[in-house]
Design a protein around this motif. Structure first.
Motif, PDB file in Angstrom:
ATOM      1  N   ASP A 272     -17.150 -27.692 -27.858  1.00  0.00           N
ATOM      2  CA  ASP A 272     -17.195 -28.995 -27.826  1.00  0.00           C
ATOM      3  C   ASP A 272     -18.922 -29.284 -28.056  1.00  0.00           C
ATOM      4  O   ASP A 272     -19.546 -28.549 -28.236  1.00  0.00           O
TER       5      ASP A 272
ATOM      6  N   GLN B  99     -14.099 -31.989 -34.541  1.00  0.00           N
ATOM      7  CA  GLN B  99     -13.501 -32.273 -32.962  1.00  0.00           C
ATOM      8  C   GLN B  99     -11.799 -32.427 -33.143  1.00  0.00           C
ATOM      9  O   GLN B  99     -11.348 -33.230 -32.611  1.00  0.00           O
TER      10      GLN B  99
ATOM     11  N   ASN C  39      -6.643 -34.337 -31.747  1.00  0.00           N
ATOM     12  CA  ASN C  39      -7.861 -34.569 -31.153  1.00  0.00           C
ATOM     13  C   ASN C  39      -8.283 -33.509 -30.216  1.00  0.00           C
ATOM     14  O   ASN C  39      -7.571 -33.248 -29.068  1.00  0.00           O
TER      15      ASN C  39
ATOM     16  N   GLU D 115     -10.923 -33.181 -28.229  1.00  0.00           N
ATOM     17  CA  GLU D 115     -11.674 -33.505 -27.354  1.00  0.00           C
ATOM     18  C   GLU D 115     -10.643 -34.148 -26.366  1.00  0.00           C
ATOM     19  O   GLU D 115      -9.560 -34.829 -26.439  1.00  0.00           O
TER      20      GLU D 115
ATOM     21  N   GLY E  84     -20.493 -36.319 -20.359  1.00  0.00           N
ATOM     22  CA  GLY E  84     -19.749 -35.096 -20.411  1.00  0.00           C
ATOM     23  C   GLY E  84     -19.331 -34.291 -19.098  1.00  0.00           C
ATOM     24  O   GLY E  84     -19.475 -35.013 -17.909  1.00  0.00           O
TER      25      GLY E  84
ATOM     26  N   SER F  60     -13.972 -41.572 -20.740  1.00  0.00           N
ATOM     27  CA  SER F  60     -13.560 -42.003 -21.959  1.00  0.00           C
ATOM     28  C   SER F  60     -12.686 -43.339 -21.683  1.00  0.00           C
ATOM     29  O   SER F  60     -12.157 -43.453 -20.711  1.00  0.00           O
TER      30      SER F  60
END
Length: 572
Positions: A125, A173, A188, A190, A509, A520
């Motif tokens: 990532d 990603q 995705n 992530e 993060g 998020s």
């Protein structure tokens, strides 16, 4: 030949043709079922007997004995990190490849999942943290974090059944997964963010020169990171699905988090901060659970109170205000069950109790924020999903008991708002229209409601525009407006004074040392420049997290030290 040439991915994708080619491989490399090219020109391969490190001529330098499948690699220092599945143990084993010494060193394996592994692959990532995806025959899947000896479950996923191979594109990603007889899916990679997928190319063979999606019988890998996933992956970019890498943003690690809320799904929404004047460490974090009520946490994230008062949406706090001749600390929240405004008193020890409510007449009450005018009283801005804003003066009830609201002003934006915040010092209201941007207007109840757009939705602020908060600098330092840019899971920091210059954006993060995931799809946030002690001596930011990971769980709130934000964005 069992091996598809990885070079085909770069050479042939532009013309939309994928084919097997006659590739002459040296020595033991010709017998490998999967290969990865090493930076020194050698090879890393697997066969039925193990993982092999080969030199450029195909001569064996080292061997790790196991029934190996599913090879993937990433560069690491002067060597390579590899993962390979031990098919007998049903575990994925990380391996450190020392190219100078010519050695393979097995690391602590990942725990065996509760399903048989059909596919596995690596993802690195934007924090340079390595992740492993493991996929079962029935579509069960897990994402794990790999950091030193840490093997932590990030989340569980549901992926296509009969998935034989996967590869991740670190820059884009994206996780690419092949579904037998269907095609290639892009997910995705992530963990923070909404789930979703896109079918890049379906069908086994398409007519008249269009891309042929080959079965994934062998998956070559390159140390470069982006997937060369056999013929199927080659179909991806031609189908227009190779996502551009998102713009780099500063990453800030959270210092703490609250216990999860008691309801699953979209529940936690908006936080507020109460400062204990006698004991900075005795501060309280208030948070709404829009399926249950109001939560109260300490600075360690421990839940201290739950007031089950219904579907609260947004909450705000003002301390030392005067209402009905009394000086007190108050929290105010919007209640969506009956479109009312609820008030809560906060005592000197941070204990919260219901203090009254009043009706608004709105049809879909939504967001709110508080304003303390120059006279030390308390006013509230309440909005509706139709764009309406009502400004109330908070007063004592007619009988001296409870509290009520006196309507001062009303105005409207064109579409749905929610987040707002008031700069009490300068009597300015900042409000977010979710699809359009950030407006400002005088907060004074007797002033004309002349709105000015100060940050439209665009590259710096991606819809939806959600939570908003003001950081008041101490000792003449700058004031900042922080806005949740929900569309790209980031937070925009702007000067809170005209011309409202953007100072930068950041994301939250992983904090691996503390075992805390990032944030998020943030709805609400709050910030304070007060000294709360410890890591929050220069203030703290509290952020609602839409997807609790590491592992999956109900939503919660993350604590961020303002000092970390200021350092990341080089703020005054």
């Amino acid at each position: 030949m069992k091996i598809l040439n990885a070079i085909l991915f770069g050479a042939l994708v532009s013309c939309g043709v994928v084919a097997q080619a006659a590739v002459v491989l040296p020595g033991a490399a010709a017998k490998a079922s999967e290969l990865a090219v090493m930076p020194d020109g050698g090879w890393l391969g697997i066969d039925k007997q193990g993982l092999l490190l080969l030199d450029a001529r195909g001569n064996e330098r080292a061997r790790l004995a196991l029934r190996a499948k599913q090879l993937d690699v990433r560069p690491q220092g002067d060597g390579v990190l590899a993962v390979v599945m031990d098919a007998n143990a049903e575990q994925v084993v990380p391996v450190l490849v020392d190219l100078a010494a010519g050695t393979l060193t097995a690391q602590k394996p990942f725990p065996a999942p509760p399903f048989g592994i059909e596919a596995s692959c690596l993802y690195r990532d934007t924090q340079r943290i390595d992740h492993l995806f493991v996929i079962g025959k029935d579509g069960q899947a897990e994402q794990w974090l790999l950091h030193g000896d840490q093997r932590r479950l990030v989340r569980k996923l549901s992926l296509p059944p009969h998935s034989k191979h996967c590869r991740a594109d670190d820059a884009g990603q994206k996780l690419f997964v092949s579904e037998e007889h269907v095609g290639l899916w892009a997910y995705n990679a992530e963990a923070e963010g909404a789930p979703g997928r896109q079918l890049l190319k379906g069908g086994e063979v398409e007519k008249k020169g269009q891309v042929r999606v080959l079965p994934w019988k062998a998956v070559p890998a390159t140390v470069g990171g982006a997937a060369a996933a056999g013929g199927a992956a080659a179909a991806g970019p031609r189908a227009g699905a190779a996502a551009a890498a998102p713009a780099a943003k500063a990453i800030v690690e959270p210092r703490g988090q609250t216990e999860p809320v008691a309801r699953t799904g979209d529940a936690a929404d908006d936080p507020a901060i109460w400062r204990n004047a006698a004991d900075p460490a005795g501060a309280r974090i208030l948070g709404t659970n829009k399926k249950q009520g109001l939560l109260v946490y300490d600075l360690n994230g421990k839940e201290l109170q739950l007031l089950e008062v219904g579907r609260l949406n947004n909450v705000d706090v003002r301390q030392d205000v005067t209402v009905g001749g009394r000086r007190l600390d108050l929290a105010v929240a919007t209640q969506r069950d009956d479109n009312s405004v609820m008030l809560f008193a906060i005592d000197a020890k941070g204990h919260v109790s219901a203090a009254g409510a009043f009706a608004t007449g709105l049809e879909n009450i939504y967001g709110m924020c508080l304003y303390r005018p120059a006279d030390g009283g308390l006013e509230a801005f309440i909005n509706d999903k139709d764009g309406s804003f009502l400004q109330y003066r908070i007063e004592a009830g007619a009988d001296g008991q409870g509290m009520s609201g006196k309507l001062l002003r009303r105005f409207k934006v064109a579409s749905q708002p929610e987040g707002c915040v008031v700069d009490d010092r300068n009597h300015r209201l900042f409000l977010g229209e979710e699809k359009r941007g950030v407006w400002t207007v005088s907060a004074k109840g007797d002033a004309p409601a002349k709105l000015s757009m100060i940050m439209p939705v665009g590259p710096q602020l991606v819809a939806d525009v959600e939570g908003m908060a003001l950081y008041h600098g101490q000792g003449g330092a700058a004031d900042y407006l922080i806005v949740s840019s929900q569309g790209d899971n980031s937070y925009l920091v702007m000067d809170a004074q005209a011309p409202y210059r953007a100072r930068g954006s950041f994301r939250v993060g992983y904090n691996l040392a503390a075992g805390i995931d990032g944030t998020s799809e943030t709805d609400g946030l709050e910030v304070s420049s007060a000294n709360f002690g410890g890591p929050y001596a220069k203030g703290m930011l509290v952020i609602q997290d839409g997807y609790k990971r590491l592992p999956d769980g109900p939503q919660n709130f993350k604590y961020v030290a303002w000092e970390d934000v200021a350092k990341a964005l080089k703020l005054d």
